[in-house]
Design an enzyme around this catalytic site. Structure first.
Site, mmCIF file in Angstrom:
data_model
loop_
_atom_site.group_PDB
_atom_site.id
_atom_site.type_symbol
_atom_site.label_atom_id
_atom_site.label_comp_id
_atom_site.label_asym_id
_atom_site.label_seq_id
_atom_site.Cartn_x
_atom_site.Cartn_y
_atom_site.Cartn_z
ATOM 1 C CG HIS A 1 1.487 -18.239 70.918
ATOM 2 N ND1 HIS A 1 0.531 -18.452 69.955
ATOM 3 C CD2 HIS A 1 0.812 -17.650 71.955
ATOM 4 C CE1 HIS A 1 -0.653 -18.027 70.371
ATOM 5 N NE2 HIS A 1 -0.513 -17.539 71.569
ATOM 6 C CB CYS B 1 4.396 -18.012 65.237
ATOM 7 S SG CYS B 1 4.434 -18.871 63.639
ATOM 8 C CG HIS C 1 0.694 -20.453 65.391
ATOM 9 N ND1 HIS C 1 1.062 -19.140 65.216
ATOM 10 C CD2 HIS C 1 0.571 -20.636 66.733
ATOM 11 C CE1 HIS C 1 1.140 -18.544 66.394
ATOM 12 N NE2 HIS C 1 0.852 -19.433 67.332
#
Length: 320
Positions: A296, A236, A284
């Site tokens: 993402h 990520c 994240h």
């Protein structure tokens, strides 16, 4: 950085939760734990890179310092030889020109007693030797830091591998129906029928944001791989760092670092290119691309994709 194979550690089997929704939530929880471990690994890897660069710089300074000492000794030696030919060598010079450089500092006071024409040269030599000693100490300290950080990196690596292995084992225990239900819940959180239309990027920094957005959109479909920051695979934070690097912007390697790498704005103010930070621990991140969507790298086994901005609890929105 090359992809690191995941080594499944032997763990006593556990029974999956009976309820299918609960089982899927448990899988999500385990993947979230794995992602936290991955970001901790990324942070250690980033520190190792910094320390390696600092060590290399320290070693270069040591080499330059050693050359300076050698040059000073050569000059003094030449002067001493000339003095000897002219009528003998001062005993103080004999003492200070010892092959053992460790004696220089201990005998520094003798410089003041040297009446020969090489006295200033000896002072210069002592100064150069002191500088060399300082640079060697700095290099030794950097080496010790690097050694400790590499040990931490290995620990973080093993932790991430164990967490990923646990999440995958739990996922594999899901029945076909539970996997289908989990996939359906994921599809409900995003528009999988088409990519979002291009949204103009305006405001300060818009040119670099537009480049970063285009870069992120351009790698949709590429695989998630932990510890990777492109261009063929991403985790990520690796995706965000790589996308902004294409715009000439240097961002930290970890999601926590990226959460502090700009000005915070509200979700209502979000513009394409902003970093959406998820979970209270900032474990994240995704890139806002407009129309309520992000790009993402979700988790191992998935690919870089578009998804609704509300897929996880949002802790902040950051504009680099």
């Amino acid at each position: 950085m090359t992809a690191i194979p995941v080594l499944a550690a032997p763990v006593a089997p556990t029974e999956p939760p009976a309820d299918s929704a609960e089982a899927a939530r448990e899988v999500d929880r385990l993947f979230a734990e794995a992602e936290r471990a991955i970001e901790a690994y990324n942070g250690a890897a980033e520190r190792v890179q910094v320390l390696e660069a600092e060590l290399e710089s320290s070693q270069e300074r040591v080499a330059r310092g050693q050359q300076l000492v050698n040059d000073r000794r050569h000059v003094i030696g030449a002067n001493a030889a000339a003095q000897y030919r002219a009528g003998g060598l001062d005993p103080t010079l004999v003492l200070l020109l010892s092959d053992d450089p460790d004696t220089y500092l201990a005998r520094a006071a003798a410089v003041e007693r040297a009446g020969a024409r090489g006295a200033q040269g000896l002072r210069d030599l002592l100064d150069a030797q002191r500088g060399l000693d300082r640079r060697r100490a700095e290099a030794d300290a950097r080496l010790a830091e690097l050694t400790a950080e590499k040990e931490e990196l290995n620990r973080r690596k093993l932790t991430a591998q164990r967490r990923l292995a646990s999440a995958r084992r739990q996922y594999e225990r899901l029945s076909a129906r539970e996997r289908a239900e989990r996939a359906e819940r994921e599809r409900a959180a995003r528009d999988v029928r088409r990519a979002p239309a291009t949204v103009p990027v305006t405001g300060p920094g818009s040119a670099r944001a537009a480049v970063a957005v285009a870069a992120a959109r351009g790698v949709v479909g590429r695989p998630y791989a932990w510890g990777q920051a492109g261009p063929t695979a991403f985790d990520c934070s690796g995706l965000i760092q790589w996308a902004y690097a294409q715009a000439g912007v240097s961002l930290p390697r970890t999601s926590q670092g990226q959460a502090a790498a700009g000005r915070r704005v509200s979700l209502d103010e979000a513009r394409p290119g902003d970093i959406v930070v998820y979970r209270a621990d900032a474990s994240h991140v995704g890139m806002y691309v407009g129309q309520g969507q992000i790009v993402h790298a979700p988790y191992p086994g998935a690919t870089v994709r578009y998804e609704g901005v509300g897929i996880l609890p949002i802790s902040s929105v950051v504009r680099p």
